[in-house]
Every structure is written in structure tokens, then in C-alpha cells.
Design a protein around this motif. Structure first.
Motif, PDB file in Angstrom:
ATOM      1  N   VAL A  22      43.036  -6.520  19.613  1.00  0.00           N
ATOM      2  CA  VAL A  22      43.352  -7.421  20.702  1.00  0.00           C
ATOM      3  C   VAL A  22      42.134  -8.287  21.128  1.00  0.00           C
ATOM      4  O   VAL A  22      42.526  -9.687  21.099  1.00  0.00           O
ATOM      5  CB  VAL A  22      43.810  -6.519  21.841  1.00  0.00           C
ATOM      6  N   ARG A  23      40.949  -8.093  21.221  1.00  0.00           N
ATOM      7  CA  ARG A  23      40.022  -9.015  21.893  1.00  0.00           C
ATOM      8  C   ARG A  23      39.770 -10.115  20.957  1.00  0.00           C
ATOM      9  O   ARG A  23      39.541 -11.303  21.179  1.00  0.00           O
ATOM     10  CB  ARG A  23      38.798  -8.296  22.259  1.00  0.00           C
ATOM     11  N   PRO A  24      39.611  -9.652  19.461  1.00  0.00           N
ATOM     12  CA  PRO A  24      39.226 -10.543  18.507  1.00  0.00           C
ATOM     13  C   PRO A  24      40.530 -11.784  18.294  1.00  0.00           C
ATOM     14  O   PRO A  24      40.314 -12.781  17.897  1.00  0.00           O
ATOM     15  CB  PRO A  24      39.276  -9.873  17.110  1.00  0.00           C
ATOM     16  N   TRP A  25      41.626 -11.422  19.040  1.00  0.00           N
ATOM     17  CA  TRP A  25      42.809 -12.487  18.970  1.00  0.00           C
ATOM     18  C   TRP A  25      42.610 -13.386  20.340  1.00  0.00           C
ATOM     19  O   TRP A  25      43.794 -13.787  20.692  1.00  0.00           O
ATOM     20  CB  TRP A  25      44.019 -11.655  18.880  1.00  0.00           C
ATOM     21  N   GLU A  26      41.792 -13.358  20.861  1.00  0.00           N
ATOM     22  CA  GLU A  26      41.133 -14.386  22.025  1.00  0.00           C
ATOM     23  C   GLU A  26      41.945 -13.947  23.038  1.00  0.00           C
ATOM     24  O   GLU A  26      42.247 -14.538  24.006  1.00  0.00           O
ATOM     25  CB  GLU A  26      41.590 -15.630  21.528  1.00  0.00           C
ATOM     26  N   VAL A  27      42.131 -12.376  23.425  1.00  0.00           N
ATOM     27  CA  VAL A  27      42.505 -11.994  24.608  1.00  0.00           C
ATOM     28  C   VAL A  27      41.509 -11.451  25.397  1.00  0.00           C
ATOM     29  O   VAL A  27      40.956 -10.490  24.987  1.00  0.00           O
ATOM     30  CB  VAL A  27      43.728 -10.786  24.176  1.00  0.00           C
ATOM     31  N   LEU A  28      41.091 -12.498  26.253  1.00  0.00           N
ATOM     32  CA  LEU A  28      39.850 -12.285  26.839  1.00  0.00           C
ATOM     33  C   LEU A  28      40.078 -12.064  28.394  1.00  0.00           C
ATOM     34  O   LEU A  28      38.967 -11.944  29.098  1.00  0.00           O
ATOM     35  CB  LEU A  28      38.803 -13.289  26.643  1.00  0.00           C
ATOM     36  N   ASP A  29      41.422 -12.255  28.942  1.00  0.00           N
ATOM     37  CA  ASP A  29      41.570 -12.197  30.396  1.00  0.00           C
ATOM     38  C   ASP A  29      41.169 -10.458  30.680  1.00  0.00           C
ATOM     39  O   ASP A  29      41.830  -9.599  30.080  1.00  0.00           O
ATOM     40  CB  ASP A  29      42.895 -12.440  30.612  1.00  0.00           C
ATOM     41  N   PRO A  30      40.159 -10.510  31.727  1.00  0.00           N
ATOM     42  CA  PRO A  30      39.697  -9.131  32.080  1.00  0.00           C
ATOM     43  C   PRO A  30      40.965  -8.178  32.731  1.00  0.00           C
ATOM     44  O   PRO A  30      40.936  -6.961  32.481  1.00  0.00           O
ATOM     45  CB  PRO A  30      38.770  -9.306  33.098  1.00  0.00           C
ATOM     46  N   GLN A  31      41.888  -8.940  33.257  1.00  0.00           N
ATOM     47  CA  GLN A  31      43.072  -8.048  33.884  1.00  0.00           C
ATOM     48  C   GLN A  31      43.766  -7.467  32.695  1.00  0.00           C
ATOM     49  O   GLN A  31      44.318  -6.355  32.730  1.00  0.00           O
ATOM     50  CB  GLN A  31      43.772  -9.001  34.936  1.00  0.00           C
ATOM     51  N   VAL A  32      44.147  -8.517  31.956  1.00  0.00           N
ATOM     52  CA  VAL A  32      45.168  -7.964  30.610  1.00  0.00           C
ATOM     53  C   VAL A  32      44.279  -6.867  29.919  1.00  0.00           C
ATOM     54  O   VAL A  32      44.935  -5.749  29.458  1.00  0.00           O
ATOM     55  CB  VAL A  32      45.473  -9.046  29.911  1.00  0.00           C
ATOM     56  N   LEU A  33      42.896  -7.008  29.521  1.00  0.00           N
ATOM     57  CA  LEU A  33      42.357  -6.078  28.822  1.00  0.00           C
ATOM     58  C   LEU A  33      42.501  -4.600  29.668  1.00  0.00           C
ATOM     59  O   LEU A  33      42.495  -3.616  28.997  1.00  0.00           O
ATOM     60  CB  LEU A  33      40.803  -6.427  28.538  1.00  0.00           C
ATOM     61  N   ALA A  34      42.070  -4.801  30.881  1.00  0.00           N
ATOM     62  CA  ALA A  34      42.110  -3.541  32.005  1.00  0.00           C
ATOM     63  C   ALA A  34      43.504  -3.077  31.596  1.00  0.00           C
ATOM     64  O   ALA A  34      43.489  -1.785  31.639  1.00  0.00           O
ATOM     65  CB  ALA A  34      41.829  -3.756  33.136  1.00  0.00           C
ATOM     66  N   LEU A  35      44.534  -3.622  31.794  1.00  0.00           N
ATOM     67  CA  LEU A  35      45.773  -2.968  31.674  1.00  0.00           C
ATOM     68  C   LEU A  35      46.102  -2.226  30.438  1.00  0.00           C
ATOM     69  O   LEU A  35      46.808  -1.275  30.442  1.00  0.00           O
ATOM     70  CB  LEU A  35      47.082  -3.997  32.071  1.00  0.00           C
ATOM     71  N   LEU A  36      45.669  -2.842  29.127  1.00  0.00           N
ATOM     72  CA  LEU A  36      45.821  -1.890  27.897  1.00  0.00           C
ATOM     73  C   LEU A  36      45.109  -0.812  28.019  1.00  0.00           C
ATOM     74  O   LEU A  36      45.450   0.142  27.404  1.00  0.00           O
ATOM     75  CB  LEU A  36      45.391  -3.085  26.973  1.00  0.00           C
ATOM     76  N   GLY A  37      44.166  -0.713  28.884  1.00  0.00           N
ATOM     77  CA  GLY A  37      43.483   0.788  28.951  1.00  0.00           C
ATOM     78  C   GLY A  37      44.203   1.522  29.948  1.00  0.00           C
ATOM     79  O   GLY A  37      43.997   2.981  29.723  1.00  0.00           O
ATOM     80  N   GLU A  38      44.975   0.971  30.798  1.00  0.00           N
ATOM     81  CA  GLU A  38      45.519   1.621  31.987  1.00  0.00           C
ATOM     82  C   GLU A  38      47.135   2.121  31.510  1.00  0.00           C
ATOM     83  O   GLU A  38      47.370   3.460  31.794  1.00  0.00           O
ATOM     84  CB  GLU A  38      45.385   1.199  33.153  1.00  0.00           C
ATOM     85  N   VAL A  39      47.797   1.024  31.095  1.00  0.00           N
ATOM     86  CA  VAL A  39      49.105   1.509  30.710  1.00  0.00           C
ATOM     87  C   VAL A  39      49.333   2.151  29.263  1.00  0.00           C
ATOM     88  O   VAL A  39      48.910   1.617  28.440  1.00  0.00           O
ATOM     89  CB  VAL A  39      50.014   0.118  30.747  1.00  0.00           C
ATOM     90  N   LYS A  40      49.772   3.371  29.442  1.00  0.00           N
ATOM     91  CA  LYS A  40      49.820   4.369  28.042  1.00  0.00           C
ATOM     92  C   LYS A  40      51.038   3.751  27.228  1.00  0.00           C
ATOM     93  O   LYS A  40      51.875   4.162  27.275  1.00  0.00           O
ATOM     94  CB  LYS A  40      50.142   5.438  28.279  1.00  0.00           C
ATOM     95  N   ARG A  41      50.484   2.893  26.197  1.00  0.00           N
ATOM     96  CA  ARG A  41      51.463   2.529  24.999  1.00  0.00           C
ATOM     97  C   ARG A  41      52.041   3.399  24.356  1.00  0.00           C
ATOM     98  O   ARG A  41      53.233   3.385  24.064  1.00  0.00           O
ATOM     99  CB  ARG A  41      50.462   1.645  23.961  1.00  0.00           C
ATOM    100  N   GLU A  42      51.355   4.405  24.193  1.00  0.00           N
ATOM    101  CA  GLU A  42      52.213   5.608  23.401  1.00  0.00           C
ATOM    102  C   GLU A  42      53.238   6.070  24.069  1.00  0.00           C
ATOM    103  O   GLU A  42      54.104   6.858  23.377  1.00  0.00           O
ATOM    104  CB  GLU A  42      50.933   6.605  22.929  1.00  0.00           C
TER     105      GLU A  42
END
Length: 232
Positions: A22-42
Motif C-alpha cells: 500500500v505505502r509504495p503505491w503512494e498511499v501516504l495519508d496517515p488516516q488511511v494507513l491507520a485505518l488499514l491497521g484497525e479495520v480487519k480486512r480478513e
């Protein structure tokens, strides 16, 4: 059925997804990155594919697989959500609920999300996923969004943001009319082998600004009008 990795492995896989995809694809918004850690994709992935929830691929949501009914890859979902630049007061329209994961991310950033899903079984599963994740500001409706010139969502317009969770040949002008002034729409447009992420901002009652910031390929959304290949 493929077993889900241990809790430690799952968190490592989530970390790797964020940092290596995700980050190498220029997704650098800290809110979005934090959500990817919090919202359980699985928890939004089909049971048979939970172990693949963090892999860089589209996951089929039905057995057997049906064209257009998939969970987009993590980097594509994250980049689309980021590029909408959602605000806490935004009213969002999503076309193609799928698993409900994108709706869950957007719900944490916006005021409310209306998400339309053409398949009744997928709509029902998405509601369950969102309820279990504690997301209560997403309204999932079973509807063919494109039918009758977007009649299913016209009454709820205008929207501050619209996300199409799949590809279309082009963005219909009638869908752009559902945007509020200042509103943004993101879609993946074009034809294989290369499609473009298309970001449209409504700058006035009559004007729109369009950019195409990145390339990708995504399955088609069902029943969207096809662009004419002939000019007369």
C-alpha cells in the motif's frame, strides 16, 4: 477451507500489506494507513479466502467466481479511498458494495455512506460484516445502481464523494450530476490491458475537472452503459 494464520502471523501479514503493497503505491495519508491497521480486512474476506486477505490480488466473493463480484486488491482500495480526500461531514455514495471493506474505511472518514450492491447475497453479507465491525453509518441497499439512469441513488443526491468499486468504460454524465459542487468521484475507466483511475471534481454547477493519476486494471461493474465505439 484454508485456515486463517495465527494472530501473530495475521498482524505480520497486515503490516507487510501496508508497508510492502500500500505505502509504495503512494498511499501516504496517515488516516488511511491507520485505518488499514484497525479495520480487519480478513473479517470482510470470504471464509475460503481469509488467508489471502492481505495478498496483492482481487479476491472472488462468490463460488464459482462471477465477473465483477470481487474484493479489490488492498492497494487499489486504499488508493481510491485516499484520493477522494474524505471529510468528516461528507455524504458518500459507493456503487458496488462487494465485501463492505471499502465502505467500512470510508465510514470512518465520512459522515455517512450509501452503498449499492446489485447481488442480494453480497449485500446481505456486507451488512453482516459491517455490523460485526461496529460500523453503523453505512446504508447497504440491494439495487442495480445504473438502472433507469441511477434512479436508485438519485433521491439521496447530492453526494460529496462517489466511489465506483470496479471498472467502467467511462463515467456516465448522469452520474456526475449527482455530485455536489466541490464533490469528487473516483472510478477506474477504460479497457484492458490498461485502465486509468479517473478522479472528477465538480467545480461549479456546469464545470468538472478531471485527472487520471494512476493506472490499474479492475473487473467490470455490472450493467453500466458502454461507451460508443463509433463517431458519426
Amino acid at each position: 477451507m484454508t485456515a486463517l494464520p495465527t494472530a501473530f502471523d495475521t498482524e505480520q501479514a497486515r503490516f507487510n500489506m501496508i508497508e510492502q503493497q500500500v505505502r509504495p503505491w503512494e498511499v501516504l495519508d496517515p488516516q488511511v494507513l491507520a485505518l488499514l491497521g484497525e479495520v480487519k480486512r480478513e473479517d470482510f474476506a470470504p471464509a475460503v479466502h481469509k488467508a489471502l486477505a492481505f495478498v496483492d490480488m482481487d479476491l472472488p466473493l462468490t463460488q464459482p467466481a462471477v465477473e465483477g463480484q470481487c474484493m479489490l486488491s488492498p492497494r487499489v482500495e486504499a488508493r481510491m479511498v485516499q484520493d477522494l480526500q474524505l471529510q468528516a461531514t461528507d455524504k458518500v455514495l459507493e456503487i458496488g458494495t462487494g465485501s463492505g471493506f471499502s465502505a467500512a474505511l470510508m465510514a470512518r472518514l465520512a459522515q455517512e455512506v450509501l452503498s449499492l450492491e446489485i447481488d442480494p447475497a453480497l449485500a446481505s453479507k456486507a451488512r453482516t460484516h459491517l455490523m460485526q465491525a461496529g460500523v453503523n453509518n453505512v446504508d447497504v441497499r440491494q439495487a442495480d445502481a445504473a438502472a433507469n439512469d441511477f434512479a436508485a441513488c438519485r433521491a439521496a443526491a447530492p453526494f460529496n464523494a462517489i466511489l465506483l468499486s470496479g471498472s467502467v468504460t467511462e463515467v456516465p454524465a448522469s452520474l456526475l450530476q449527482l455530485l455536489a459542487v466541490g464533490g469528487r468521484l473516483i472510478a477506474i475507466t477504460g479497457d484492458e490491458p490498461m485502465m486509468r483511475a479517473t478522479l472528477v471534481t465538480r467545480t461549479s454547477d456546469t464545470a468538472f475537472h478531471t485527472t487520471q493519476p494512476w493506472d490499474t486494471v479492475a473487473p467490470r461493474l455490472l450493467n453500466f452503459p458502454q461507451a460508443s465505439r463509433f463517431n458519426f
